[in-house]
Design a protein around this motif. Structure first.
Motif, mmCIF file in Angstrom:
data_model
loop_
_atom_site.group_PDB
_atom_site.id
_atom_site.type_symbol
_atom_site.label_atom_id
_atom_site.label_comp_id
_atom_site.label_asym_id
_atom_site.label_seq_id
_atom_site.Cartn_x
_atom_site.Cartn_y
_atom_site.Cartn_z
ATOM 1 N N PRO A 173 5.206 -8.686 26.284
ATOM 2 C CA PRO A 173 4.593 -9.911 26.804
ATOM 3 C C PRO A 173 4.087 -9.687 28.225
ATOM 4 C CG PRO A 173 6.985 -10.077 26.884
ATOM 5 C CD PRO A 173 6.675 -8.758 26.251
ATOM 6 N N LEU A 174 2.789 -9.769 28.413
ATOM 7 C CA LEU A 174 2.183 -9.491 29.709
ATOM 8 C C LEU A 174 2.011 -10.792 30.483
ATOM 9 C CD1 LEU A 174 -0.559 -6.922 28.616
ATOM 10 C CD2 LEU A 174 1.871 -6.538 29.080
ATOM 11 N N ALA A 175 2.511 -10.799 31.718
ATOM 12 C CA ALA A 175 2.520 -12.031 32.503
ATOM 13 C C ALA A 175 2.266 -11.730 33.969
ATOM 14 C CB ALA A 175 3.871 -12.742 32.346
ATOM 15 N N PRO A 176 1.791 -12.724 34.727
ATOM 16 C CA PRO A 176 1.701 -12.558 36.179
ATOM 17 C C PRO A 176 3.098 -12.318 36.756
ATOM 18 C CG PRO A 176 0.534 -14.538 35.442
ATOM 19 C CD PRO A 176 1.332 -14.051 34.287
ATOM 20 N N ALA A 177 3.191 -11.423 37.734
ATOM 21 C CA ALA A 177 4.468 -11.127 38.384
ATOM 22 C C ALA A 177 4.355 -11.391 39.875
ATOM 23 C CB ALA A 177 4.874 -9.675 38.148
ATOM 24 N N ILE A 178 5.368 -12.057 40.421
ATOM 25 C CA ILE A 178 5.408 -12.307 41.861
ATOM 26 C C ILE A 178 6.791 -11.952 42.380
ATOM 27 C CG2 ILE A 178 3.726 -14.181 41.631
ATOM 28 C CD1 ILE A 178 6.038 -16.149 42.220
ATOM 29 N N ALA A 179 6.907 -11.751 43.676
ATOM 30 C CA ALA A 179 8.209 -11.517 44.288
ATOM 31 C C ALA A 179 8.992 -12.822 44.312
ATOM 32 C CB ALA A 179 8.039 -10.969 45.703
ATOM 33 N N GLY A 180 10.311 -12.719 44.230
ATOM 34 C CA GLY A 180 11.152 -13.904 44.255
ATOM 35 C C GLY A 180 11.137 -14.580 45.621
ATOM 36 N N GLY A 181 11.540 -15.854 45.644
ATOM 37 C CA GLY A 181 11.710 -16.538 46.922
ATOM 38 C C GLY A 181 10.637 -17.526 47.294
ATOM 39 N N ASP A 182 9.700 -17.792 46.381
ATOM 40 C CA ASP A 182 8.654 -18.769 46.684
ATOM 41 C C ASP A 182 8.395 -19.595 45.430
ATOM 42 O OD1 ASP A 182 6.417 -20.230 47.458
ATOM 43 O OD2 ASP A 182 5.620 -18.606 48.685
ATOM 44 N N ASP A 183 9.215 -20.629 45.258
ATOM 45 C CA ASP A 183 9.150 -21.417 44.031
ATOM 46 C C ASP A 183 7.812 -22.119 43.860
ATOM 47 O OD1 ASP A 183 11.724 -20.636 43.529
ATOM 48 O OD2 ASP A 183 12.656 -22.523 44.134
ATOM 49 N N PRO A 200 6.646 -1.443 43.501
ATOM 50 C CA PRO A 200 7.031 -1.301 44.910
ATOM 51 C C PRO A 200 6.068 -2.020 45.850
ATOM 52 C CG PRO A 200 7.240 0.810 43.789
ATOM 53 C CD PRO A 200 6.556 -0.119 42.836
ATOM 54 N N ALA A 201 4.771 -2.010 45.519
ATOM 55 C CA ALA A 201 3.790 -2.686 46.369
ATOM 56 C C ALA A 201 4.014 -4.191 46.375
ATOM 57 C CB ALA A 201 2.372 -2.363 45.904
ATOM 58 N N LEU A 202 4.397 -4.748 45.228
ATOM 59 C CA LEU A 202 4.692 -6.173 45.164
ATOM 60 C C LEU A 202 5.951 -6.491 45.974
ATOM 61 C CD1 LEU A 202 4.028 -8.971 44.002
ATOM 62 C CD2 LEU A 202 5.396 -8.362 41.986
ATOM 63 N N GLN A 203 6.964 -5.640 45.841
ATOM 64 C CA GLN A 203 8.200 -5.843 46.596
ATOM 65 C C GLN A 203 7.977 -5.796 48.101
ATOM 66 O OE1 GLN A 203 10.679 -2.772 44.694
ATOM 67 N NE2 GLN A 203 12.139 -4.370 44.149
ATOM 68 N N SER A 204 7.091 -4.924 48.529
ATOM 69 C CA SER A 204 6.859 -4.744 49.966
ATOM 70 C C SER A 204 5.928 -5.799 50.555
ATOM 71 C CB SER A 204 6.283 -3.352 50.226
ATOM 72 O OG SER A 204 4.961 -3.243 49.711
ATOM 73 N N GLY A 205 5.343 -6.642 49.701
ATOM 74 C CA GLY A 205 4.445 -7.673 50.190
ATOM 75 C C GLY A 205 2.995 -7.246 50.279
ATOM 76 N N GLU A 206 2.674 -6.056 49.751
ATOM 77 C CA GLU A 206 1.285 -5.597 49.761
ATOM 78 C C GLU A 206 0.416 -6.493 48.886
ATOM 79 O OE1 GLU A 206 -1.248 -1.621 48.431
ATOM 80 O OE2 GLU A 206 0.886 -1.432 48.899
ATOM 81 N N PHE A 207 0.996 -7.016 47.799
ATOM 82 C CA PHE A 207 0.298 -7.947 46.917
ATOM 83 C C PHE A 207 1.029 -9.281 46.905
ATOM 84 C CE2 PHE A 207 -0.588 -3.832 44.565
ATOM 85 C CZ PHE A 207 -1.864 -3.693 45.079
ATOM 86 N N LYS A 225 17.255 -7.017 38.353
ATOM 87 C CA LYS A 225 17.471 -5.900 39.282
ATOM 88 C C LYS A 225 16.421 -5.854 40.380
ATOM 89 C CE LYS A 225 18.263 -0.892 39.351
ATOM 90 N NZ LYS A 225 18.315 0.345 38.536
ATOM 91 N N LEU A 226 15.168 -6.075 40.004
ATOM 92 C CA LEU A 226 14.078 -5.962 40.979
ATOM 93 C C LEU A 226 13.737 -7.295 41.634
ATOM 94 C CD1 LEU A 226 11.714 -3.487 39.074
ATOM 95 C CD2 LEU A 226 13.504 -2.973 40.747
ATOM 96 N N GLY A 227 14.215 -8.389 41.067
ATOM 97 C CA GLY A 227 14.033 -9.688 41.701
ATOM 98 C C GLY A 227 12.651 -10.288 41.564
#
Length: 320
Positions: A209-219, A74-81, A97-99
């Protein structure tokens, strides 16, 4: 600072305006933990610093904040990270689902089970009727339930929200075993009062598989994450380390010349400082150095996290 960023994307725009990268991390020894002076250290921490180098040319423009598995997405989705480097498992649900978008897998993990030795079990299927602690808000709850359903065995699940309570639950006898990614369990075992009284069973209940996760929309932010990770892998394949990278500046190999910025045409084409990969390797090292510095002291073997040329799964696309 990165060039050509007038319309970089929402995340990179915020990062450049703010002057720092906000990174969500966890609290597992070897992967991410503050030292006695409060300075973050660890495998994923080094990748946060590598990203800071790629964006700003220095490793220190990055802010690490511990976030629980329940809070981090949720923090990533909200832009906190701007990014999660907290051992997030790549899953289809999180993508669709979470994008979320995921960078390259930086650690191939699998869910394990840590048990008391006095139970006398040598494999997970022996835990019929056991009480097992799993962390809420993670893929671990479903994985352990699926495992016992497939094996036809019974177990009693105990949901634990705070990973700090895992140790108390195991040492007090509230649970017979705990289950998490094996990377977490190796760290947890070192925190037990009597580590030798506990054993990590050999099975892996899942692929994690552990990977960096970012919110969608910034290629462009995604690609920067991708190629920062790839740079550490490619450097190891070429044998380039923090100690010898300056010698490789004399290499006649055109691919290495492009990689290290001796030939600046490649970096100019993608809008990065010609020395971005050189600076990453000089400062934090290649993948093997990052692994050995942070994880080898805990007893980790490379295993799947070896280069493809050594029988592992790590493989970088070409830098061209």
């Amino acid at each position: 600072m990165l060039s050509g960023l007038a319309h970089a994307g929402p995340t990179l725009d915020k990062i450049n305006q703010r002057g720092t990268i906000k990174v969500g991390v966890g609290t597992t020894p070897g992967f991410f933990t503050p030292d006695s002076n409060g300075k973050w250290q660890g495998f994923f921490i080094d990748y946060g610093r590598a990203l800071s180098i790629a964006v700003f040319g220095t490793p220190d423009k990055v802010e690490f904040t511990s976030s629980s598995p329940q809070q981090r997405l949720p923090a990533l989705q909200s832009g906190e990270f701007d990014i999660l480097l907290s051992g997030v498992t790549v899953t289809a649900t999180r993508a669709f689902k979470l994008g979320f978008h995921f960078g390259p897998t930086v650690f191939y993990d699998g869910q394990g089970i840590l048990v008391r030795k006095d139970l006398g079990v040598t494999k997970a299927a022996d835990l019929d009727g056991a009480t097992i602690g799993a962390q809420s808000g993670t893929t671990g709850e479903l994985n352990v339930a699926d495992f016992f359903r497939k094996t036809g065995k019974a177990f009693t699940p105990v949901t634990i929200e705070d990973t700090g309570q895992f140790i108390d639950a195991l040492e007090s006898g509230r649970v017979d075993a705990i289950t998490q990614d094996s990377s977490d369990l190796v760290g947890k075992r070192t925190q037990l009062k009597k580590p030798d009284d506990y054993v990590l069973l050999p099975e892996r209940l899942s692929k994690e598989p552990l990977a960096p996760a970012i919110a969608g929309g910034d290629d462009r932010w995604l690609e920067l994450v991708n190629w920062t990770v790839n740079a550490t892998i490619q450097a190891e394949e070429w044998g380039i380390t923090s100690a010898n990278v300056d010698e490789f500046l004399k290499s006649e190999d055109p691919a290495i010349q492009r990689f290290l910025g001796v030939d600046p045409s490649f970096a100019n084409d993608i809008g990065l400082d010609p020395k971005w990969a050189y600076n990453i390797i000089k400062t934090v090292g290649n993948y093997g150095e990052i692994f050995d510095r942070n994880l080898k002291p805990l007893g980790w073997e490379r295993g799947y996290n070896s280069l493809w040329t050594d029988g592992g799964l790590l493989y970088s696309p070409p830098f061209r």
